[in-house]
Design an enzyme around this catalytic site. Structure first.
Site, PDB file in Angstrom:
ATOM      1  N   HIS A  91      22.088   5.821  13.595  1.00 53.97           N
ATOM      2  CA  HIS A  91      21.505   5.098  12.458  1.00 53.97           C
ATOM      3  C   HIS A  91      20.105   4.568  12.783  1.00 53.97           C
ATOM      4  O   HIS A  91      19.592   3.705  12.068  1.00 53.97           O
ATOM      5  CB  HIS A  91      22.409   3.934  12.048  1.00 53.97           C
ATOM      6  CG  HIS A  91      23.680   4.358  11.385  1.00 53.97           C
ATOM      7  ND1 HIS A  91      24.682   4.995  12.060  1.00 53.97           N
ATOM      8  CD2 HIS A  91      24.094   4.247  10.106  1.00 53.97           C
ATOM      9  CE1 HIS A  91      25.686   5.248  11.226  1.00 53.97           C
ATOM     10  NE2 HIS A  91      25.342   4.809  10.027  1.00 53.97           N
ATOM     11  N   GLU A 119      25.294  15.234   1.334  1.00 51.09           N
ATOM     12  CA  GLU A 119      23.833  15.192   1.244  1.00 51.09           C
ATOM     13  C   GLU A 119      23.228  16.531   0.851  1.00 51.09           C
ATOM     14  O   GLU A 119      22.291  16.590   0.045  1.00 51.09           O
ATOM     15  CB  GLU A 119      23.240  14.710   2.569  1.00 51.09           C
ATOM     16  CG  GLU A 119      23.418  13.227   2.846  1.00 51.09           C
ATOM     17  CD  GLU A 119      24.811  12.855   3.336  1.00 51.09           C
ATOM     18  OE1 GLU A 119      25.096  11.651   3.472  1.00 51.09           O
ATOM     19  OE2 GLU A 119      25.613  13.786   3.589  1.00 51.09           O
TER      20      GLU A 119
END
Length: 369
Positions: free
Chosen positions: A168, A99
């Site tokens: 998440h 990322e």
């Protein structure tokens, strides 16, 4: 340079007609929507987001997409489904699972003339790119003395899903709100998702674009053609007189479930979808509070340091004399989101809590009078 060259080759395959349309850059008026075609149709939110991406890529050859599995897989929630077939592998670029790396690539591409859309497969993963977003994305226009613009859109799914576990189920709006130089936008309907994404892609500012993981399959009407919506304007969901309820993203639907019950009990709440989490649309917020004189904030963000905390502070600082009741906040519990369904539900706001809060605010005012 290699990325620019590869994208230029891909654009040649798409054709010159789309590039020609870039010459006309729309001028944005705060709060105004631009409508070229107004034919409505019903689609799911992920389809509306895909349409917006496709239309902007066709309109402007500098728009590109990058992220994990955005190409051949079509994105974690299919927002870029099959776009690589139309625009090629370099304009819809599959990146490694890194990322910080691909966020830096996107910001660098934006500085040198492209308009990247960087997808986080899950917004929680973008914590790994926090350095790029905070120290580069939001600040380079200032630290370069205006020599560089960073027209990048950072988008992806976030929020509490259904038993996705703590890592998440992150709500990163609270993390990003303190970064100077970035705008935060949270979409909630099919219509505003498409219109706001088109506006975000055209903006010269870095935009962090929040989509809720549970809203991708909701259905609604959108508009064909060049329909854009202001990134800084809140949306009036329901006009009312008793209390102003400020909310955003999926909590809009939780609030409206509560409103259905409140109407049966004789209450008339006003509901406003903030949409712009930074900056707040204080014009709309002020107008509503001056009418109802009560403010309830409903969010999925954590209570400590969340969006609601910032909004509550601003309301108390600038509209204190307009209030007949203290500002109330309904937020998620300050705990990691549990995997177990019952415990997960207990950490986030439910419609019954909204009903109880409105009754509490309105009854106290009635007693005081």
């Amino acid at each position: 340079m290699a990325l620019h060259t590869s994208i230029a080759r891909c654009n040649a395959r798409v054709g010159r007609a789309s590039a020609a349309r870039v010459a006309v850059k729309p001028q944005y008026v705060r709060g105004a929507a631009q409508v070229v075609a107004a034919k409505k149709k019903e689609v799911m939110m992920w389809e509306a987001l895909r349409e917006a991406t496709d239309e902007e890529m066709e309109r402007d050859p500098t728009v590109c997409v990058m992220g994990e599995d955005v190409g051949h897989y079509g994105g974690s929630y299919k927002v870029t489904y099959d776009l690589y077939k139309k625009y090629g592998d370099m304009r819809v670029l599959d990146t490694p699972i890194c990322e910080n790396g691909f966020m830096g690539m996107g910001i660098g591409a934006a500085m040198t003339g492209l308009r990247p859309i960087v997808e986080g497969m899950n917004m929680g993963f973008l914590l790994l790119a926090f350095n790029q977003i905070s120290n580069n994305c939001g600040m380079l226009h200032y630290t370069s003395g205006g020599q560089f613009k960073v027209p990048v859109v950072i988008r992806g799914p976030g929020g509490v899903g259904r038993q996705l576990g703590a890592e998440h189920s992150q709500r990163l709006e609270s993390y990003f709100q303190s970064i100077p130089g970035v705008q935060l936008v949270a979409v909630s309907t099919v219509a505003n998702a498409k219109a706001l994404l088109k506006s975000a892609i055209r903006s010269d500012n870095p935009i962090i674009f929040f989509e809720h993981v549970l809203l991708y399959n909701i259905k609604g009407e959108t508009h064909d053609g060049d329909y854009c919506q202001s990134l800084e304007r809140a949306e009036m969901v329901r006009e009312g007189t008793d209390v102003s309820i400020f909310t955003y993203s999926r909590m809009r639907y939780v609030v409206m479930q509560a409103v259905a019950e409140l109407e049966k009990k004789g209450y008339n709440p006003e509901v406003i979808d903030l949409i712009s989490l930074k900056p707040f649309d204080m014009e709309t917020i002020s107008k509503s509070i001056k009418k109802t004189r009560k403010a309830l904030i409903v969010e999925e963000c954590m209570k400590t340091g969340g969006i609601g905390a910032s909004l509550s502070a601003v309301i108390n600082e600038s509209l204190f004399d307009e209030l007949d009741h203290q500002v109330l906040r309904l937020s998620s519990q300050d705990v990691p989101t549990a995997y177990a369904y019952e415990l997960e539900a207990a950490t986030i706001v439910q419609p019954s809590q909204v009903v109880d809060a409105v009754e509490k605010m309105c009854s106290k005012v009635a007693v005081a009078v």
